[in-house]
Design a protein around this motif. Structure first.
Motif, PDB file in Angstrom:
ATOM      1  N   ILE A  91       8.943   7.922   3.976  1.00  0.00           N
ATOM      2  CA  ILE A  91       8.829   9.188   3.243  1.00  0.00           C
ATOM      3  C   ILE A  91       9.933   9.284   2.192  1.00  0.00           C
ATOM      4  CG2 ILE A  91       9.022  11.699   3.474  1.00  0.00           C
ATOM      5  CD1 ILE A  91       7.603  11.406   6.178  1.00  0.00           C
ATOM      6  N   PHE A  92      11.148   8.873   2.549  1.00  0.00           N
ATOM      7  CA  PHE A  92      12.253   8.884   1.596  1.00  0.00           C
ATOM      8  C   PHE A  92      11.953   7.985   0.397  1.00  0.00           C
ATOM      9  CE2 PHE A  92      16.320   6.951   0.245  1.00  0.00           C
ATOM     10  CZ  PHE A  92      16.916   8.081  -0.282  1.00  0.00           C
ATOM     11  N   LEU A  93      11.443   6.783   0.660  1.00  0.00           N
ATOM     12  CA  LEU A  93      11.115   5.863  -0.431  1.00  0.00           C
ATOM     13  C   LEU A  93       9.980   6.393  -1.302  1.00  0.00           C
ATOM     14  CD1 LEU A  93      11.412   2.436   1.446  1.00  0.00           C
ATOM     15  CD2 LEU A  93      12.986   3.409  -0.247  1.00  0.00           C
ATOM     16  N   PHE A 104       9.873   7.772 -15.604  1.00  0.00           N
ATOM     17  CA  PHE A 104       9.361   6.551 -16.226  1.00  0.00           C
ATOM     18  C   PHE A 104       7.877   6.382 -15.871  1.00  0.00           C
ATOM     19  CE2 PHE A 104      13.818   5.797 -14.937  1.00  0.00           C
ATOM     20  CZ  PHE A 104      14.385   5.711 -16.192  1.00  0.00           C
ATOM     21  N   PRO A 105       6.993   7.092 -16.538  1.00  0.00           N
ATOM     22  CA  PRO A 105       5.561   7.050 -16.171  1.00  0.00           C
ATOM     23  C   PRO A 105       4.891   5.714 -16.478  1.00  0.00           C
ATOM     24  CG  PRO A 105       5.891   8.420 -18.109  1.00  0.00           C
ATOM     25  CD  PRO A 105       7.251   8.032 -17.618  1.00  0.00           C
ATOM     26  N   PHE A 106       5.545   4.886 -17.280  1.00  0.00           N
ATOM     27  CA  PHE A 106       4.927   3.604 -17.642  1.00  0.00           C
ATOM     28  C   PHE A 106       5.166   2.523 -16.591  1.00  0.00           C
ATOM     29  CE2 PHE A 106       9.023   4.237 -19.673  1.00  0.00           C
ATOM     30  CZ  PHE A 106       9.752   3.134 -19.217  1.00  0.00           C
ATOM     31  N   LEU A 107       5.994   2.791 -15.584  1.00  0.00           N
ATOM     32  CA  LEU A 107       6.225   1.813 -14.513  1.00  0.00           C
ATOM     33  C   LEU A 107       5.073   1.840 -13.530  1.00  0.00           C
ATOM     34  CD1 LEU A 107      10.004   2.441 -13.729  1.00  0.00           C
ATOM     35  CD2 LEU A 107       9.022   0.610 -15.084  1.00  0.00           C
ATOM     36  N   ASN A 108       4.640   0.658 -13.104  1.00  0.00           N
ATOM     37  CA  ASN A 108       3.570   0.561 -12.119  1.00  0.00           C
ATOM     38  C   ASN A 108       4.088  -0.172 -10.889  1.00  0.00           C
ATOM     39  OD1 ASN A 108       1.632   1.849 -13.651  1.00  0.00           O
ATOM     40  ND2 ASN A 108       1.102  -0.039 -14.728  1.00  0.00           N
ATOM     41  N   PHE A 109       4.702   0.558 -10.000  1.00  0.00           N
ATOM     42  CA  PHE A 109       5.160  -0.058  -8.752  1.00  0.00           C
ATOM     43  C   PHE A 109       4.807   0.795  -7.579  1.00  0.00           C
ATOM     44  CE2 PHE A 109       8.803   2.247 -10.488  1.00  0.00           C
ATOM     45  CZ  PHE A 109       9.223   3.021  -9.431  1.00  0.00           C
TER      46      PHE A 109
END
Length: 109
Positions: A91-93, A104-109
């Motif tokens: 949950i923390f992660l 950073f909306p362009f990150l896909n992780f």
């Protein structure tokens, strides 16, 4: 000259009528707005009333004062359930991931 006087009279008449309408419409409901509805109980009376029934914080059903006090004592004695440490870390992660994706909306992780 007659046309000029006629236009001035029309303008004056329009001004008087519009001013009268504005004044009357502003005073029309002001007395009613200032007073509370007659069925509304004043706050001073509500403060002096003793509450003899309550709602359960669990399911919302009506309880007597004794049942409510008993339920409150029960809820204070039992500790809240604890989560597994692995689930707590997940949950923390997920919360960190959600925050990073807002910046950073362009990150896909």
């Amino acid at each position: 000259m007659k046309i000029k006087v006629n236009n001035i009279v029309k303008l004056l008449l329009l001004f008087v009528i519009s001013t009268t309408i504005i004044v009357l419409s502003s005073y029309w409901g002001s007395a009613v707005i200032a007073l509370p509805p007659p069925e509304d109980t004043p706050e001073e009376i509500l403060r002096t009333q003793i509450i003899i029934e309550a709602r359960s914080p669990i399911d919302g059903r009506f309880l007597t004062a004794a049942e409510y006090a008993q339920l409150e004592a029960q809820l204070q004695q039992t500790p809240p359930p604890k989560l597994d440490p692995k689930i707590r870390d997940q949950i923390f992660l997920l919360r960190i991931r959600k925050t990073l994706l807002q910046f950073f909306p362009f990150l896909n992780f």
